[in-house]
Each structure stands twice: as structure tokens, then as C-alpha cells.
Design a protein around this motif. Sequence first.
Motif, PDB file in Angstrom:
ATOM      1  N   VAL A  62       0.847  -1.200   0.000  1.00 14.96           N
ATOM      2  CA  VAL A  62       0.000   0.000   0.000  1.00 14.96           C
ATOM      3  C   VAL A  62       0.881   1.248   0.000  1.00 14.96           C
ATOM      4  N   ARG A  63       1.927   1.233   0.829  1.00 12.74           N
ATOM      5  CA  ARG A  63       2.855   2.363   0.861  1.00 12.74           C
ATOM      6  C   ARG A  63       3.556   2.540  -0.486  1.00 12.74           C
ATOM      7  N   ALA A  64       3.871   1.414  -1.119  1.00 14.44           N
ATOM      8  CA  ALA A  64       4.610   1.466  -2.385  1.00 14.44           C
ATOM      9  C   ALA A  64       3.826   2.197  -3.470  1.00 14.44           C
ATOM     10  N   VAL A  65       2.496   2.153  -3.409  1.00 16.58           N
ATOM     11  CA  VAL A  65       1.671   2.854  -4.392  1.00 16.58           C
ATOM     12  C   VAL A  65       1.939   4.356  -4.336  1.00 16.58           C
ATOM     13  N   GLY A  66       2.335   4.853  -3.153  1.00 13.84           N
ATOM     14  CA  GLY A  66       2.643   6.268  -2.992  1.00 13.84           C
ATOM     15  C   GLY A  66       3.773   6.749  -3.881  1.00 13.84           C
ATOM     16  N   ILE A  67       4.593   5.825  -4.387  1.00 15.00           N
ATOM     17  CA  ILE A  67       5.686   6.195  -5.300  1.00 15.00           C
ATOM     18  C   ILE A  67       5.140   6.905  -6.540  1.00 15.00           C
ATOM     19  N   ILE A  68       3.906   6.564  -6.936  1.00 19.32           N
ATOM     20  CA  ILE A  68       3.293   7.182  -8.121  1.00 19.32           C
ATOM     21  C   ILE A  68       3.314   8.704  -8.002  1.00 19.32           C
ATOM     22  N   GLY A  69       2.941   9.208  -6.817  1.00 17.29           N
ATOM     23  CA  GLY A  69       2.898  10.650  -6.610  1.00 17.29           C
ATOM     24  C   GLY A  69       4.259  11.310  -6.616  1.00 17.29           C
ATOM     25  N   MET A  70       5.290  10.533  -6.338  1.00 18.10           N
ATOM     26  CA  MET A  70       6.635  11.093  -6.228  1.00 18.10           C
ATOM     27  C   MET A  70       7.257  11.420  -7.586  1.00 18.10           C
ATOM     28  N   PHE A  71       6.689  10.882  -8.652  1.00 18.82           N
ATOM     29  CA  PHE A  71       7.267  11.103  -9.978  1.00 18.82           C
ATOM     30  C   PHE A  71       7.027  12.508 -10.518  1.00 18.82           C
ATOM     31  N   ILE A  72       6.317  13.334  -9.763  1.00 18.51           N
ATOM     32  CA  ILE A  72       6.130  14.720 -10.205  1.00 18.51           C
ATOM     33  C   ILE A  72       7.382  15.563  -9.953  1.00 18.51           C
ATOM     34  N   SER A  73       8.237  15.133  -9.020  1.00 19.49           N
ATOM     35  CA  SER A  73       9.410  15.931  -8.640  1.00 19.49           C
ATOM     36  C   SER A  73      10.293  16.355  -9.810  1.00 19.49           C
ATOM     37  N   PRO A  74      10.634  15.471 -10.748  1.00 15.16           N
ATOM     38  CA  PRO A  74      11.495  15.912 -11.858  1.00 15.16           C
ATOM     39  C   PRO A  74      10.875  17.004 -12.736  1.00 15.16           C
ATOM     40  N   PHE A  75       9.535  17.174 -12.656  1.00 14.46           N
ATOM     41  CA  PHE A  75       8.863  18.194 -13.471  1.00 14.46           C
ATOM     42  C   PHE A  75       8.697  19.511 -12.720  1.00 14.46           C
ATOM     43  N   ASP A  76       9.223  19.555 -11.494  1.00 17.98           N
ATOM     44  CA  ASP A  76       9.098  20.763 -10.687  1.00 17.98           C
ATOM     45  C   ASP A  76       9.772  21.962 -11.357  1.00 17.98           C
ATOM     46  N   GLY A  77      10.835  21.697 -12.113  1.00 16.10           N
ATOM     47  CA  GLY A  77      11.550  22.778 -12.792  1.00 16.10           C
ATOM     48  C   GLY A  77      10.643  23.536 -13.749  1.00 16.10           C
ATOM     49  N   LYS A  78       9.832  22.797 -14.506  1.00 19.97           N
ATOM     50  CA  LYS A  78       8.915  23.428 -15.447  1.00 19.97           C
ATOM     51  C   LYS A  78       7.818  24.200 -14.717  1.00 19.97           C
ATOM     52  N   LEU A  79       7.346  23.636 -13.608  1.00 21.25           N
ATOM     53  CA  LEU A  79       6.319  24.312 -12.814  1.00 21.25           C
ATOM     54  C   LEU A  79       6.852  25.607 -12.219  1.00 21.25           C
ATOM     55  N   VAL A  80       8.098  25.548 -11.695  1.00 16.62           N
ATOM     56  CA  VAL A  80       8.713  26.736 -11.104  1.00 16.62           C
ATOM     57  C   VAL A  80       8.944  27.807 -12.164  1.00 16.62           C
ATOM     58  N   ALA A  81       9.396  27.388 -13.351  1.00 16.96           N
ATOM     59  CA  ALA A  81       9.644  28.341 -14.435  1.00 16.96           C
ATOM     60  C   ALA A  81       8.372  29.059 -14.851  1.00 16.96           C
ATOM     61  N   ARG A  82       7.254  28.357 -14.756  1.00 17.23           N
ATOM     62  CA  ARG A  82       5.982  28.949 -15.201  1.00 17.23           C
ATOM     63  C   ARG A  82       5.275  29.737 -14.090  1.00 17.23           C
ATOM     64  N   PHE A  83       5.279  29.182 -12.866  1.00 20.46           N
ATOM     65  CA  PHE A  83       4.470  29.783 -11.797  1.00 20.46           C
ATOM     66  C   PHE A  83       5.285  30.444 -10.689  1.00 20.46           C
TER      67      PHE A  83
END
Length: 405
Positions: free
Chosen positions: A256-277
Motif C-alpha cells: 500500500v505504501r509502495a503505491v505512494g511512489i506514483i505521486g513522487m514522480f512529479i518531482s522531476p517536473f518541478d523545474g517546469k512548474l517553477v519556471a511557469r508559476f
Amino acid sequence: MSQPSAESAPKPHVTAVLFWSSLIVVSAVYLTIPLISLFADLFRVSASQAAWVGSAFSFAFAGGGLLFGVLSDRYGRKKLMMAGLALLGATTLAIGAVDSLPWLVALRALQGLAASMFPPSVLAYAMEMFPAKKRVTIIGFISTAFLMASIVGQLYSSLIVLTFDWTYVFYILSAVYLASFAAIVFGIPSDKSGSAKGSFFAPFARIGHIFKRKGLPIAYIISATLFTALVGYFSTLGSYLSGPTFGMSHQEILWVRAVGIIGMFISPFDGKLVARFGVKRVLCCGLALAAVGLGLLGIWPNLAFLIALSVVFTTGVAMALPAQISLIGQLAGDIRAIAVSFHMFMLFIGASLGPIVAVYLMDLGGYLFTFLILAGLLALSTIVPLFIRLGEAPTAAHGQAQHSA
């Protein structure tokens, strides 16, 4: 120090080496969580006494991160990463040979000290070796590794003990650390830091500069609450799922905890989010998302609902962590290595406090109460960036980084 250009940026395989090494080093923090009951039975001690196998590592890891983050200014980022992995290989091998709890606790503390050389050095390396436009992205990959380690470390040790003796958890990992040492030696370029000039104690005097930079001291409130909530969530979730409502086994809880890894894959895209917002908006959004996911977690005892909200929570944390590191780097300027080291120190102080806070809150008011209080901490943290102004940077180099972010 001059900023690297896009042309001089490290090749893509460097990102893979840094991600992998960060993942396996920080996994050691969580390695013994599934082994506590095994150690309690093996050494005929209470579970609280056996838990020192984890606590000894955590405290050494938190304190050592501050120490070695400062020393990486003197000796260089890559050299500290190499030294940390080499010592990790040796101490992890030695742990597999112990036959008493005191020796196990002592060697876990030494292992924590060795591991603490890596995170502040790798973050400072990423900030200095990658151009500003790619900096938040590489920090996102490293942050993903740090977060995934909280699940991967537990899964790894649980799966090994199902087939082999517990000692193989450490024997196998020792070989992995030594292989990763070779990957760092031959796979990444050397950094320009590490002049080793002047007094040995001179870099430590710069720690005080952290508290003179506007906005930087209060930013560390987020560092502490983020991992207090994350590790508190893991501790509470385990008790909640194994309790009468769900009655799940230890292995089922891990999946069940391992499913939480799905949400963690957003981190590498933080650069694009920061650049925009902008870094502050992304940080606030991540904290708010994590607070919502955690706050709603216990209101309906349905497994699918709980898993979905766990993903929402981990997504929020994965958004907030690289943005927080980027914010600290912008505020710190030329003392970013020390500032990020102090961030790691506060992060893992929060990780050490997480289980203690969670147990206290569960005794006080139950699972829903605990989830709500931890969510409240994150919600309050969203206010902190409002008091931080990203004005003129302390140095020219810092100004360039801030402008691009």
C-alpha cells in the motif's frame, strides 16, 4: 563563482548516477524499520530498545549532514560523495557480522555518519554544476530519490529477509555501495570547490551567516514540518492499516505504501512548474495539496479511497521538496552549500521527530486526529512563503540564479 552554461552542463548519464546514488544512500535511513521486531526477538530486547537501531542512524545522519555539508566547501562535493560511499560500503559490511545489539546500534550510528556525507554534497554539486535553467529539474530528480528511498529501503529489506538471513540485507547493500562508489569516481565530472585553504574551522563560522539572510531562517520551518508529517504519516498509516479496521499484514501494508511512489514522480517536473508559476507558488501549492491529502485520509475507512489520498499526499510532498530546496538556494546565494546542509539537518530532525509525534497523537486522539494534526502542520507551513521576499540577491552569481528561476 561563475555559473555553468547550458553547453557546459553535465551529460544526461550524470543525472542517472546522482539519482541512483541518492536513492540507495537515503534508503539506509529506512532499512531497519521492517526489521525492528526481528531484532527484538533475536537479541531478546523490547521493541523500543530495538528501535535504537533506527534512531542511532537518524540522529547521526542529521548531525553529520550539517558537519559534512560545511566540510564539502573545503574538500569538494565529489570527494565527499566518494568518501561517504566508500565508508558506507565498509560499515554496511561490518553490520552484517555483528552478534549483539550494542554493536549493531554503534555501527548503525557510524553508518549514519558515513551516509550523511552524501545528501548535502550531492545537492550542492547539482546547484553548482548544472545551469540555472536545469537546476530545479536535477534537484527534482534527487528529491524524488530521497522520497522514494522511504519506501524502497523498507521494501528491499523486507523482500531480502523473506528469502535470506537478515545479514544479507547488509552484505548485498555493501556491494551496491561499492559499485556506486565506482560510478561516482568514473561517471561524474569533478567540481571546482574544495580549495582546502585557511583554517579548518573557518567554514563552520559561516553557519552563522544563515541567520543573517532575510527570509532564510523562517524557511527552515517548512524543512522541519515536511518530514515530520511524512514520517509521521508512515508511522500512523502502518498502525491504522494493521489495526482492527483493515487488519492488514506487514507485507500488505508495504505494498500500500509502495503505491505512494506514483505521486513522487512529479518531482522531476518541478523545474517546469517553477519556471511557469514561480518557486513560492509551487511550494505553497505542494504543501496545500499534501495537507488536503493527509487531512482527508482517515475520514472514510475504504482502502481504495485511502490509497488515492495517499497518492495525493505524496504528490504534494514531491512538489514541495525540490521547490523548498530551490527557494533556500535562492535566498542563500554564495552560502547555498551550508544553507542546504542546514535544510537537510532540519529535514531529518523532522524525520526523527515524526514517529514520536505520531505515537503521542495516536495515544491522545486516535488515527483521524493524528492525520488532521499533521495536515494542520503542513497547512500552517503554507503561510511561511508569504513572509519571504525574493528581492536582490547577496551576490552577483546568486542574482543570476534567481533571475532565471
